[in-house]
Design an enzyme around this catalytic site. Structure first.
Site, PDB file in Angstrom:
ATOM      1  N   THR A  99      23.863 -49.201 -13.918  1.00 14.90           N
ATOM      2  CA  THR A  99      25.132 -49.339 -13.205  1.00 14.90           C
ATOM      3  C   THR A  99      25.404 -50.785 -12.789  1.00 14.90           C
ATOM      4  OG1 THR A  99      24.020 -48.704 -11.165  1.00 14.90           O
ATOM      5  CG2 THR A  99      25.154 -46.982 -12.367  1.00 14.90           C
ATOM      6  N   THR A 100      24.351 -51.584 -12.660  1.00 13.15           N
ATOM      7  CA  THR A 100      24.548 -53.006 -12.377  1.00 13.15           C
ATOM      8  C   THR A 100      24.888 -53.724 -13.680  1.00 13.15           C
ATOM      9  OG1 THR A 100      22.774 -52.729 -10.758  1.00 13.15           O
ATOM     10  CG2 THR A 100      23.529 -54.962 -11.171  1.00 13.15           C
ATOM     11  N   ASP A 128      21.112 -50.196  -5.942  1.00 13.79           N
ATOM     12  CA  ASP A 128      21.787 -49.451  -6.993  1.00 13.79           C
ATOM     13  C   ASP A 128      23.247 -49.882  -7.095  1.00 13.79           C
ATOM     14  OD1 ASP A 128      21.570 -47.087  -8.845  1.00 13.79           O
ATOM     15  OD2 ASP A 128      23.276 -46.475  -7.626  1.00 13.79           O
ATOM     16  N   ASP A 163      18.078 -41.830 -10.597  1.00 15.15           N
ATOM     17  CA  ASP A 163      18.052 -42.718 -11.766  1.00 15.15           C
ATOM     18  C   ASP A 163      16.875 -42.376 -12.675  1.00 15.15           C
ATOM     19  OD1 ASP A 163      20.098 -43.880 -10.386  1.00 15.15           O
ATOM     20  OD2 ASP A 163      19.410 -45.944 -10.667  1.00 15.15           O
TER      21      ASP A 163
HETATM   22  P1  ADP Z   1      20.789 -51.336 -13.452  1.00 14.66           P
HETATM   23  O1  ADP Z   1      21.498 -50.830 -12.244  1.00 14.66           O
HETATM   24  O2  ADP Z   1      21.749 -51.952 -14.419  1.00 14.66           O
HETATM   25  O3  ADP Z   1      19.889 -50.345 -14.056  1.00 14.66           O
HETATM   26  P2  ADP Z   1      18.410 -52.661 -12.564  1.00 14.66           P
HETATM   27  O4  ADP Z   1      18.315 -53.439 -11.309  1.00 14.66           O
HETATM   28  O5  ADP Z   1      17.743 -51.339 -12.627  1.00 14.66           O
HETATM   29  O6  ADP Z   1      19.927 -52.552 -12.931  1.00 14.66           O
HETATM   30  O7  ADP Z   1      17.834 -53.586 -13.716  1.00 14.66           O
HETATM   31  C1  ADP Z   1      17.809 -53.181 -15.051  1.00 14.66           C
HETATM   32  C2  ADP Z   1      17.372 -54.328 -15.921  1.00 14.66           C
HETATM   33  O8  ADP Z   1      16.094 -54.784 -15.540  1.00 14.66           O
HETATM   34  C3  ADP Z   1      17.291 -53.929 -17.373  1.00 14.66           C
HETATM   35  O9  ADP Z   1      17.893 -54.919 -18.144  1.00 14.66           O
HETATM   36  C4  ADP Z   1      15.788 -53.863 -17.623  1.00 14.66           C
HETATM   37  O10 ADP Z   1      15.461 -54.177 -18.965  1.00 14.66           O
HETATM   38  C5  ADP Z   1      15.287 -54.909 -16.699  1.00 14.66           C
HETATM   39  N1  ADP Z   1      13.883 -54.730 -16.328  1.00 14.66           N
HETATM   40  C6  ADP Z   1      13.286 -53.654 -15.820  1.00 14.66           C
HETATM   41  N2  ADP Z   1      11.964 -53.873 -15.595  1.00 14.66           N
HETATM   42  C7  ADP Z   1      11.735 -55.146 -15.970  1.00 14.66           C
HETATM   43  C8  ADP Z   1      10.593 -56.011 -15.971  1.00 14.66           C
HETATM   44  N3  ADP Z   1       9.403 -55.599 -15.528  1.00 14.66           N
HETATM   45  N4  ADP Z   1      10.760 -57.260 -16.393  1.00 14.66           N
HETATM   46  C9  ADP Z   1      11.951 -57.680 -16.811  1.00 14.66           C
HETATM   47  N5  ADP Z   1      13.052 -56.950 -16.832  1.00 14.66           N
HETATM   48  C10 ADP Z   1      12.957 -55.691 -16.426  1.00 14.66           C
HETATM   49 MG    MG Z   2      18.186 -49.408 -13.230  1.00 13.06          MG
END
Ligand code: ADP
Ligand code: MG
Length: 554
Positions: free
Chosen positions: A101-102, A68, A397
């Site tokens: 948040t990333t 996270d 989240d």
């Molecule tokens: P954040 O902290 O920004 O939420 P995450 O590590 O949760 O970061 O990643 C979020 C990103 O991953 C988003 O851009 C979302 O669209 C993408 N995402 C989530 N699931 C998938 C998937 N199965 N394939 C590709 N991208 C994905």
């Molecule tokens: Mg996320």
């Protein structure tokens, strides 16, 4: 040391305290951007379902393993002021919408890197800021336009949104189960006012205990209190509980000054003890008179009182946390009273069932079927403490994204598809502008596209090939073409049902743009000497000791 030379006398005039570090102009900007970039680079590898986790060790040796963004930045011991701002952006994102948040940090970092390239081409920072703001507002319009409207009570969509958020976490193995719980919890606490829905996440209490596995995590229609019933003879289950909440000790009050009692004859000892017992019995009579059958006490309960309560068939717990008392009051409708004399039937709360259950090697009290139907708890189980801690963060989240959709029922298919589409339209918009501003707008498009680039990199795909394929597909009108990270292929993300709330990326665009603008406006950094990290040492993780990268002014 900061000094200016007085031209007439040739003597240095000290304006700032000795040891103050100062950097100006392009140099200040460069140092800030570098610091922000280091943070965003450090966090990049954790974006998306194939992102890596970070292990953070604090100065006490406590370990946090997380994926996270907000948590990583909170746990890192960041020194540099510009890097700290990045951590703040991430926190704002967390507070506002609970996820992304990333993403927000990567976006802000990329906006700054692109800005620096423009500054080197002699584009003034204020022109860049204007361009970024225009592009951001265009981006928000596009997200609104391409967002898919859904019914905020459609459980199927809500679950998919929760799944997308959970799948990129350490606890992804239990994603379907946790997603289900998150949706149920939100639907339990949702409130409708006119044609809008409101969700107060404070209603969802989280309690955790190691043991079993994540799949044993459960939703409880009520509260879980981490306390045991105070006396072994008390009932372990009470149905139709009338709950009393007491913020006072059930003991004989001690005098504030030292006193002695003179006892001269043996009968007097008995009389004294009888009197004391009488007082304690009286306390129990008052509890009974209020028809309380479950008593939660914030302070202590005397052994004799425990005994009399048990005899009266009353269940009691002592030294209950203040926050639990407040939650109990909210959930059961009971009023917290300050003395046992104030305990009345009217102040009692209600729950269908109060039960003590053995969880691993300790006891916990479950208060279920509360008067207020909004009282709901999530009881997290998992093999180790680190797993349940990360599960708690991930559930936060998941709850947040479900809430986001309920509050603003518009979703996007993820995997970089919206970012590619927005970048494409912003580039076209840039072409309609003239001069240097168009350069800044185009740079914004690049920056937002970097989210898709990062997802591709983390999924082990070739970023250049992938992005150009995506661009071509979007040009042909394939709006939801994106990166399916698990298989490492380009796919239609809508068909795959990978959805996320539109609010997440909209908030990320807003905060990242503001943060970048703020840093770009700074042309002078003056830091007093106490800002410095350990002399010459590498400071916190990332090697940003003190004002790293910023040479002192002589
Ligand atoms: P954040 O902290 O920004 O939420 P995450 O590590 O949760 O970061 O990643 C979020 C990103 O991953 C988003 O851009 C979302 O669209 C993408 N995402 C989530 N699931 C998938 C998937 N199965 N394939 C590709 N991208 C994905
Ligand atoms: Mg996320």
């Amino acid at each position: 040391m900061s000094s200016d030379i007085d031209v007439s006398s040739g003597q240095p005039i000290y304006i700032l305290r000795e040891g103050t570090e100062r950097s100006k102009g392009h140099e200040a900007l460069h140092a800030n951007i570098m610091a922000a970039q280091i943070i965003s680079e450090a966090i990049k590898t954790s974006l998306g379902p194939k992102g890596m986790d970070k292990m953070l060790v604090d100065s006490f040796g406590d370990i946090t393993i997380t994926n996270d963004g907000a948590t990583m930045l909170k746990e890192m011991d960041i020194q540099h002021p510009a890097a700290k701002m990045m951590a703040e952006v991430s926190k704002t994102q967390d507070d506002e919408v609970g996820d992304g948040t990333t993403t927000v940090v990567i976006l802000a970092g990329e906006l700054l890197v692109k800005a620096e390239e423009l500054v080197e081409k002699k584009v003034h920072p204020t022109v860049i800021i204007d361009g970024y703001r225009k592009a951001a507002s265009k981006a928000l319009d596009v997200f609104e336009e391409i967002g898919i409207e859904v019914d905020p009570m459609d459980v199927d969509y809500l679950k998919r949104v929760a799944m997308t958020s959970l799948e990129s976490k350490l606890v992804s193995g239990a994603a379907p189960h946790l997603a289900d719980i998150a949706v149920k919890a939100i639907l339990q606490v949702v409130e409708k006012s006119e044609d809008k829905y409101n969700v107060d996440l404070d209603y969802v209490k989280v309690e955790k205990k190691t043991g079993e596995s994540l799949k044993a995590t459960d939703i409880i229609r009520g509260l879980v209190i981490d306390k045991e019933v105070v006396h072994s003879d008390m009932p372990k289950v009470i149905k139709d509980a009338r709950i009393g909440l007491l913020d006072a000790a059930l003991e004989i009050e001690k005098t504030e000054f030292d006193s002695k009692i003179r006892i001269e004859r043996p009968e007097e000892i008995q009389a004294y003890l009888d009197q004391e017992e009488g007082i304690l019995k009286d306390l129990v009579e008052k509890v009974k008179a209020a028809k309380v059958n479950v008593l939660f006490c914030e302070k202590g309960i005397d052994d004799t009182v425990q005994h009399f309560l048990a005899r009266a068939g009353i269940m009691a717990a002592r030294r209950v946390k203040k926050s639990d008392m407040e939650a109990l009051a909210k959930a059961t409708g009971a009023k917290i009273v300050m003395t046992v004399d104030d305990l009345t039937t009217a102040d009692c709360g209600y729950a269908e069932k109060v039960e003590e259950r053995k969880i691993m090697d300790s006891q916990m009290i479950f208060v279920e079927g509360c008067k207020n139907p909004k009282a709901v708890s999530i009881f997290i189980r998992g093999g180790t403490e680190r797993v349940i801690d990360e599960a708690e963060r991930s559930l936060h989240d998941a709850l947040s994204v479900v809430k986001d959709v309920v509050v603003k029922p518009k979703i996007l298919a993820g995997g970089g598809a919206p970012e590619i589409e927005v970048a494409r339209r912003i580039r076209r918009y840039a072409e309609s502008l003239s001069g240097r501003e168009s350069l800044a707008v185009a740079a914004f498009a690049e920056a937002i596209e970097s989210i898709a680039v990062t997802l591709a990199e983390n999924a082990g795909m070739d970023p250049i090939d992938t992005i150009s394929e995506l661009q071509a597909r979007h040009e042909k009108g394939e709006l939801w073409s994106g990166i399916e990270a698990n298989s490492g292929k380009v796919a239609d993300m809508k068909n795959l049902g990978i959805y996320e709330p539109v609010l997440i990326i909209m908030q990320a665009v807003k905060s990242a743009t503001e943060a970048a603008a703020m840093l770009l406006k700074i042309d002078d950094v003056i830091a007093s000497s106490k800002m410095r990290g350990p002399a010459g040492g590498p400071g916190g993780p990332g090697g940003m000791g003190g004002m790293g990268g910023m040479p002192p002014m002589e």
